[in-house]
Design a protein around this motif. Structure first.
Motif, short mmCIF file in Angstrom:
data_model
loop_
_atom_site.label_atom_id
_atom_site.label_comp_id
_atom_site.label_asym_id
_atom_site.label_seq_id
_atom_site.Cartn_x
_atom_site.Cartn_y
_atom_site.Cartn_z
N VAL A 130 7.75 -5.70 -9.68
CA VAL A 130 8.64 -5.36 -8.57
C VAL A 130 9.23 -3.95 -8.73
O VAL A 130 8.94 -3.05 -7.94
CB VAL A 130 9.78 -6.39 -8.42
N ILE A 131 10.05 -3.75 -9.75
CA ILE A 131 10.78 -2.49 -9.89
C ILE A 131 9.85 -1.30 -10.05
O ILE A 131 9.93 -0.32 -9.30
CB ILE A 131 11.76 -2.57 -11.09
N LYS A 132 8.97 -1.35 -11.03
CA LYS A 132 8.05 -0.24 -11.28
C LYS A 132 7.14 0.00 -10.08
O LYS A 132 6.89 1.15 -9.68
CB LYS A 132 7.23 -0.51 -12.53
N ALA A 133 6.65 -1.10 -9.50
CA ALA A 133 5.75 -0.98 -8.35
C ALA A 133 6.43 -0.30 -7.16
O ALA A 133 5.82 0.53 -6.47
CB ALA A 133 5.23 -2.36 -7.95
N ILE A 134 7.70 -0.62 -6.94
CA ILE A 134 8.44 0.01 -5.85
C ILE A 134 8.76 1.47 -6.18
O ILE A 134 8.55 2.37 -5.35
CB ILE A 134 9.73 -0.79 -5.55
N LEU A 135 9.24 1.72 -7.39
CA LEU A 135 9.61 3.09 -7.78
C LEU A 135 8.41 4.04 -7.74
O LEU A 135 8.56 5.22 -7.39
CB LEU A 135 10.23 3.08 -9.18
N GLU A 136 7.24 3.54 -8.10
CA GLU A 136 6.05 4.39 -8.14
C GLU A 136 5.32 4.45 -6.81
O GLU A 136 4.32 5.17 -6.67
CB GLU A 136 5.10 3.91 -9.23
N GLY A 137 5.80 3.70 -5.83
CA GLY A 137 5.20 3.75 -4.51
C GLY A 137 3.90 3.01 -4.36
O GLY A 137 3.18 3.19 -3.36
N THR A 138 3.55 2.18 -5.32
CA THR A 138 2.30 1.42 -5.22
C THR A 138 2.43 0.25 -4.26
O THR A 138 1.43 -0.28 -3.77
CB THR A 138 1.84 0.92 -6.61
N VAL A 139 3.67 -0.19 -4.00
CA VAL A 139 3.91 -1.17 -2.95
C VAL A 139 4.22 -0.40 -1.67
O VAL A 139 5.21 0.34 -1.61
CB VAL A 139 5.10 -2.09 -3.31
N THR A 140 3.37 -0.55 -0.68
CA THR A 140 3.53 0.21 0.56
C THR A 140 4.00 -0.65 1.73
O THR A 140 4.41 -0.13 2.75
CB THR A 140 2.21 0.89 0.94
N GLU A 141 3.93 -1.97 1.55
CA GLU A 141 4.41 -2.89 2.59
C GLU A 141 5.21 -4.01 1.92
O GLU A 141 4.90 -4.42 0.80
CB GLU A 141 3.25 -3.51 3.37
N SER A 142 6.21 -4.49 2.61
CA SER A 142 7.01 -5.59 2.08
C SER A 142 6.29 -6.90 2.37
O SER A 142 6.10 -7.25 3.52
CB SER A 142 8.40 -5.60 2.72
N PRO A 143 5.86 -7.62 1.32
CA PRO A 143 5.15 -8.89 1.55
C PRO A 143 5.98 -9.87 2.36
O PRO A 143 7.21 -9.81 2.37
CB PRO A 143 4.90 -9.41 0.13
N ALA A 144 5.30 -10.80 3.01
CA ALA A 144 5.96 -11.75 3.91
C ALA A 144 6.57 -12.92 3.14
O ALA A 144 6.27 -14.09 3.40
CB ALA A 144 4.98 -12.24 4.95
N PHE A 145 7.39 -12.61 2.15
CA PHE A 145 8.14 -13.64 1.44
C PHE A 145 9.37 -13.00 0.82
O PHE A 145 9.47 -11.78 0.72
CB PHE A 145 7.29 -14.32 0.34
N THR A 146 10.31 -13.83 0.43
CA THR A 146 11.50 -13.34 -0.27
C THR A 146 11.66 -14.13 -1.56
O THR A 146 10.99 -15.15 -1.77
CB THR A 146 12.77 -13.50 0.60
#
Length: 331
Positions: free
Chosen positions: A217-233
């Motif tokens: 979560v954290i590293k993936a978001i900070l590095e921009g590798t997550v480009t869309e918010s998945p459809a779950f919380t």
């Protein structure tokens, strides 16, 4: 008088031995830290004693430099060797060890069998060693999956349906926890069991011991590798509070035979995490991708009321837990 009382308490705790399985894990190291700070004698198991120096280094960064009350034992959840020695003389066992795969295995039994058999191995040797209570780390994975429950608020009364189409990790946690309760019912004797069911665990890193949530979560978001918010919380809980609730469940008389959902208030999406970082830590947000908000109807509802009411547990906010993870990153 106060100094005498504090000294007496510390001496009393030193007479209490606690085994923490999986001391090299994120929850394990924070649990060991808190137990040592409170004056307990701690045993911990490692799959390999080569990890011992990593733990010593992490504890030093957490402020623990006197290690005469910490003892290491080499033991693997897939084998009997070392467990008798690790549990000998222990009053309590905190069975925290639980691998979290970043990639699901092709064969679900690669997760299910070690999770189930490992928990049973710990329970059996704890009983033989005269342990008073075992606190097992399960997961929200054993509570909130396998059925469409929109609008439902999940509590400890809920169980995941392991026969539904669920991921191997979710299935493994459910089967392992059910097997533990079954063992206690049939073979536990006077030994007690309490279970902690955490949601996503975040919080400060000590040493170089990171949680799965950091990479995923954290590293993936900070590095921009997550480009869309998945459809779950998902729910958030701070690792310091997870360690704390294990100790509370270890000691509280009313925790016997109970499971506790460990979560802060409210769920978050990847979008929420990204927006929080942008707002509170803008200096680290330059690579975060733009995302669309997750739809409100996707948000999972969970209650920590039982842990609050019975154990007096007061978790940190989800925002504090997330930002503590972010602050653990370098630059």
């Amino acid at each position: 008088m106060l100094n005498f009382a504090c000294t007496f308490k510390i001496q009393t705790m030193k007479n209490k031995k606690v085994l923490v399985t999986g001391g090299s894990g994120f929850v394990g190291i924070h649990t060991i830290l808190q137990l040592l700070q409170q004056g307990y004698t701690v045993h911990t198991t490692l799959r390999s004693l080569s990890k011992k120096e990593n733990i010593i280094s992490a504890l030093a960064k957490g402020g623990i430099t006197e290690l005469q009350d910490l003892h290491f034992f080499e033991a693997d959840l897939t084998a009997d060797k070392g467990w008798n020695e690790a549990t000998e003389g222990c009053d309590y066992v905190l069975h925290v060890a639980s691998p979290f795969p970043l990639v699901e295995p092709e064969d679900e039994n690669d997760l299910i069998i070690p999770a189930r058999d490992g928990s049973l191995r710990v329970l059996k040797v704890a009983k033989l060693s005269g342990v008073k209570r075992v606190v097992l780390t399960s997961s929200f994975a054993a509570i909130g999956y396998g059925a469409d429950r929109k609008g439902h608020t999940f509590t400890e009364e809920d169980w995941t349906d392991e026969n539904a189409s669920v991921a191997p990790y979710i299935k493994s946690k459910t089967i392992a926890e059910k097997a533990a309760w079954e063992f206690i019912r049939k073979e536990g004797g006077d030994m007690e069991l309490s279970v902690i069911n955490p949601v996503g665990i975040f919080g400060p890193v000590i040493g170089d011991i990171y949680p799965a949530s950091y990479e995923g979560v954290i590293k993936a978001i900070l590095e921009g590798t997550v480009t869309e918010s998945p459809a779950f919380t998902f729910g958030i809980v701070d690792v310091r509070d997870v360690a704390g609730i294990h100790i509370k469940a270890m000691l509280h008389p009313e925790a016997r035979g109970q499971r506790f959902l460990a979560t802060s208030d409210g769920a978050v999406s990847f979008y929420d995490v990204a927006q929080l970082i942008k707002t509170e830590r803008p200096q680290k947000a330059d690579r975060i991708a733009e995302m669309k908000p997750t739809q409100p109807e996707m948000y999972t509802q969970m209650s920590n009321r039982k842990a609050v009411d019975i154990l007096g547990w007061q978790p940190r906010s989800k925002e504090e837990a997330i930002l503590a993870s972010v602050d653990s990153t370098v630059a």
